[in-house]
Design an enzyme around this catalytic site. Structure first.
Site, PDB file in Angstrom:
ATOM      1  N   TYR A 133       5.460 -10.622   7.178  1.00 31.22           N
ATOM      2  CA  TYR A 133       5.248  -9.202   7.466  1.00 31.22           C
ATOM      3  C   TYR A 133       5.534  -8.929   8.942  1.00 31.22           C
ATOM      4  CZ  TYR A 133       2.893  -8.156   3.008  1.00 31.22           C
ATOM      5  OH  TYR A 133       2.595  -7.954   1.685  1.00 31.22           O
ATOM      6  N   ASP A 163       0.819  -1.211   0.000  1.00 29.12           N
ATOM      7  CA  ASP A 163       0.000   0.000   0.000  1.00 29.12           C
ATOM      8  C   ASP A 163       0.855   1.264   0.000  1.00 29.12           C
ATOM      9  OD1 ASP A 163      -2.151  -1.649   0.210  1.00 29.12           O
ATOM     10  OD2 ASP A 163      -2.696  -1.098   2.260  1.00 29.12           O
TER      11      ASP A 163
END
Length: 451
Positions: free
Chosen positions: A174, A119
């Site tokens: 992540y 993002d």
């Protein structure tokens, strides 16, 4: 008489100057002389032609590009004209370096694909794109010479022509960083059906007159407030609750509530999560306590990790039991706030299956693995990613602003934050709830790609 005429004609012919022959000779000599004179334009063109010929002489090959970046200032990683993205920056560098021709800057022409899309504002310590490039000498150095310092290429590895960075990636790791004050208990006034005691933080959040559910939130933004947040230390009970919630994410579940534009019956809503853990808190030099959450999974949908974090935070700060997580995997639609992009870091993608399969066929080619590049990854993370993250939080109080925004919209969430972990649809606001803003992807509405 005839003999006399012949003699005169021969004499005239001998005396007549050979003008045409001289002109030809003079012209040829002039051209030869002119060719010896320096011609800057011709020399430049020749050098340019020679340079182009040299670049084109290198064969095109498919590469897996291992790189990392600080996402601040970019509208995500994937090419998305006219926005500045990480991949568009990389393609411009590839053209300048001579590994991709200007005619082939279109990602489709070079077969560009990526193992994870991030993002706006999200960082990556390790990511992989694959594409066809010319195998020019010192390819890595040439690319880095034309990239900004917050984007670094670690290596360009030869791969098979059928290699696809997304399809051959077996998993992603992540990490999410956040200050622990984000877990501080909220107010019973705002979330009256939760397990919050009625006397918690009541003074700061007075009720709105005539409000049937919850109360209004008064934003208090002062040096004293920021100092109080810096001094906050998370308790063991809150940590245990957080870890219990994170554990319920593991396994295969329907995460339709943790993304956008996704329905319960959509086949891509099912995702497999390997592990989710909360590390031990640590204190930064400015006195703020932070914690990191590590998420390992096969693949993730758009905003999924940020919504997983946002959901866990809401449950901790309202004392809502972890059994609510199992209920949001069902068909009831709820609005989950997504945590700030600032704290999300793509640690690395995994290619274990690909490496194992191709090791026997291509023993001479190195594996796609980020471990050999830790000496390059460490400085990028510390000097750009971490430095930028902590600096922005200190200057802009990003996480407090996020909490303030949620509590000002408490009616959108209070109906599913209950004492027993049930979803009280009978308490849902009559006018519906405001959808979570989806502005981080520069207009993209995909749900099946990674964060």
């Amino acid at each position: 008489m005839d003999a006399v005429k012949r003699d005169r004609a021969e004499a005239d012919e001998q005396e007549q100057p050979p003008t045409k022959t001289l002109k030809v000779e003079e012209t040829g000599a002039a051209k030869e002389e002119d060719s010896k004179q320096p011609n800057p334009d011709a020399d430049a063109k020749a050098q340019d032609d020679e340079s182009k010929q040299s670049k084109h002489s290198h064969p095109k090959q498919r590469f897996a590009v291992l790189f990392g970046y600080c996402g601040t200032g970019y509208k995500g990683s994937q090419i998305n004209p006219p926005h500045d993205t990480i991949e568009s920056e990389f393609m411009k560098a590839a053209v300048k370096a001579g590994s991709v021709s200007e005619d082939n800057i279109d990602p489709k022409k070079v077969g560009l694909n990526r193992c994870a899309r991030t993002d706006k504002g999200v960082h990556a310590a390790g990511n992989v794109v694959s594409l066809k490039m010319r195998a020019i000498p010192n390819l890595v150095e040439a690319l880095n010479a034309h990239l900004p310092p917050q984007i670094r290429v670690y290596d360009c590895l030869r791969v098979t022509g059928s290699f696809n960075a997304k399809n051959h990636c077996g998993g992603r790791q992540y990490e999410y960083f956040m200050p622990t004050y984000i877990l501080k208990k909220s107010s019973h006034t705002l979330y009256p059906h939760s397990n919050l005691p009625e006397d918690s933080n009541e003074a700061a959040q007075p009720l709105t007159e005539g409000c049937e559910l919850g109360g209004s939130y008064v934003v208090v933004d002062s040096p004293e407030t920021h100092e109080e947040l810096r001094k906050f230390r998370v308790g063991q009970d809150e940590l245990a609750h957080l870890r219990e919630i994170l554990k319920t994410y593991e396994g295969t579940h329907n995460f339709h509530n943790f993304t956008v534009h996704c329905k319960f019956k959509d086949r891509h809503a099912g995702r497999y999560i390997t592990s989710v853990t909360a590390c031990e808190p640590f204190v930064r030099p400015d006195g703020t306590e932070w914690i990191s959450l590590r998420v390992n999974g096969q693949s993730f949908m758009l905003h999924q990790i940020r919504k997983m974090v946002g959901f866990a935070v809401m449950l901790v700060r309202t004392g809502t039991p972890a059994n609510l997580v199992a209920r949001v995997y069902k068909d009831e639609k709820i609005n989950i706030p997504k945590a700030p992009a600032l704290g999300l870091l793509l640690r690395k993608p995994l290619f274990d299956s690909y490496n194992k399969t191709h090791k026997e066929k291509h023993a001479d080619r190195p594996e796609i693995d980020f471990e050999p590049y830790q000496h390059l990854i460490g400085p990028l993370v510390e000097e750009w990613i971490n430095k930028d993250m902590y600096k922005e939080e200190i200057e802009k109080h990003v996480y407090k602003g996020w909490l303030d925004g949620i509590d000002m919209r408490n009616l959108d969430y209070a109906w599913w934050l209950t004492k027993d972990g049930s979803i009280r649809t009978d308490l849902k606001p009559a006018g519906g709830v405001k959808a979570d803003e989806d502005g981080d992807e520069a207009g993209s509405k995909k749900t099946f790609d990674d964060e």
